[in-house]
Scaffold this motif. Structure first.
Motif, short mmCIF file in Angstrom:
data_model
loop_
_atom_site.label_atom_id
_atom_site.label_comp_id
_atom_site.label_asym_id
_atom_site.label_seq_id
_atom_site.Cartn_x
_atom_site.Cartn_y
_atom_site.Cartn_z
N TYR A 20 0.81 -1.22 0.00
CA TYR A 20 0.00 0.00 0.00
C TYR A 20 0.84 1.27 0.00
O TYR A 20 0.29 2.36 0.19
CB TYR A 20 -0.95 0.00 1.21
N GLN A 128 -15.10 1.77 -4.82
CA GLN A 128 -14.43 1.12 -3.70
C GLN A 128 -13.66 2.14 -2.88
O GLN A 128 -12.90 2.96 -3.41
CB GLN A 128 -13.47 0.04 -4.22
N LYS A 130 -10.80 3.62 -0.69
CA LYS A 130 -9.37 3.37 -0.61
C LYS A 130 -8.72 4.42 0.28
O LYS A 130 -9.12 5.59 0.27
CB LYS A 130 -8.73 3.40 -2.01
N LYS A 132 -6.27 6.54 0.23
CA LYS A 132 -5.34 7.16 -0.70
C LYS A 132 -4.31 8.03 0.00
O LYS A 132 -3.19 8.15 -0.47
CB LYS A 132 -6.11 7.99 -1.72
#
Length: 319
Positions: A20, A128, A130, A132
């Motif tokens: 990630y 979706q 996320k 970020k």
């Protein structure tokens, strides 16, 4: 922190860094319950967060969190500021803008909704969610750090009152586990704990690894390198497979011409003529080497056939 737990936490953060793209310093969003628990157990915020996450951190509180902390305080006088609220120099304020479906700013909203909105990226429709901005959430139970029995009973009554009004308190950790890629830190009895990756996080990681497995081992890395070969062999693969290109088929290649032994020209029946395999004579005829005779034992001259022997005998008689 014990060595076994530290090794486990380091492994968890390596997972977030690898899959990630988490980087130091980590941005940590601290809830009001976590602030109260940290103050109750006299835990330095930066030190404990850095020991838990094994890296530099940047803790923040949002405007909505500050609004919840300041409920019931006037901001003036001795009781105008709660004791567990750290100064802005230690935990700065992060500005948050929340918009509704029409694009209008909502102002200050409930704390849990604010934090979930930040880590979810304000997804719209079926998009979706996320993480970020790569936030880390630091939370605690609603009664963690409340040592006074009267204060704890008052907090419980307020929770029941909000539940009757149809506005129950939202658990930030339960909703943050649904969003993939969100590290969660919580305080429990003067110990700061880092949760293991949630099911949504592990499911997303397995999905990425499954896509890499379909492409093949090192498919992403060799895609650029094999692009030229695939374009050259595209026509041959289509003819071989009957139209569509089939992955894995390679063009049959001949041997390396530098490693193949050259064919020697054949000698024809006629002396001194060299012919190739197709019967034609080569353009450049190789010159035949001149054969030298042997030296004579007594005279020290070359002997080349019978003519040279007669010449030597004539010279001997005349002398």
């Amino acid at each position: 922190m014990r060595a076994k737990r530290a090794k486990k936490y380091r492994k968890i953060m390596n997972t977030y860094q690898l899959h990630y793209s988490f980087r130091e310093p980590y941005q940590v969003l601290i809830t009001s319950d976590c602030l109260r628990a940290i103050h109750a157990f006299s835990m330095p915020i930066h030190q404990f967060l850095e020991n838990t996450l094994h890296g530099k951190v940047m803790p923040y509180i949002t405007q909505c969190t500050l609004g919840k902390v300041m409920e019931g305080y006037s901001g003036k006088g001795r009781d105008g500021r709660p004791k567990y609220l750290p100064p802005p120099t230690e935990v700065p304020l992060r500005y948050c803008k929340h918009k509704d479906d029409e694009g209008q700013e909502r102002g200050v909203i409930p704390e849990a909704e604010c934090i979930l909105d930040l880590i979810g990226g304000q997804a719209k429709g079926n998009e979706q969610k996320k993480n970020k901005q790569h936030f880390v959430v630091a939370a605690a139970d609603w009664d963690e750090g409340i040592k006074d029995a009267k204060e704890k009973e008052t907090a419980a009554q307020q929770r029941r009152k909000r539940l009757k009004m149809g506005k129950p308190d939202v658990d930030v950790r339960d909703h943050a586990r649904v969003i993939p890629g969100v590290p969660i830190v919580y305080v429990k009895r003067s110990v700061m704990i880092l949760e293991e990756p949630s099911l949504a996080t592990e499911r997303a990681i397995r999905g990425v690894e499954r896509e890499k497995y379909k492409d093949g081992v090192g498919g992403a890395a060799r895609g650029v390198k094999r692009g030229r070969e695939d374009s050259e062999d595209e026509d041959d693969d289509e003819d071989r497979a009957g139209g569509a290109k089939v992955r894995g088929l390679q063009k049959a290649r001949g041997p390396n011409p530098l490693s193949v032994k050259r064919k020697r020209p054949k000698m024809s029946a006629d002396v001194g003529q060299v012919t190739t395999d197709d019967g034609s004579q080569p353009a450049n005829k190789s010159k035949t080497k001149r054969r030298r005779g042997r030296r004579g034992k007594g005279t020290g001259q070359h002997v080349d056939g019978a003519e040279n022997v007669d010449a030597v005998a004539v010279e001997a008689e005349s002398s």
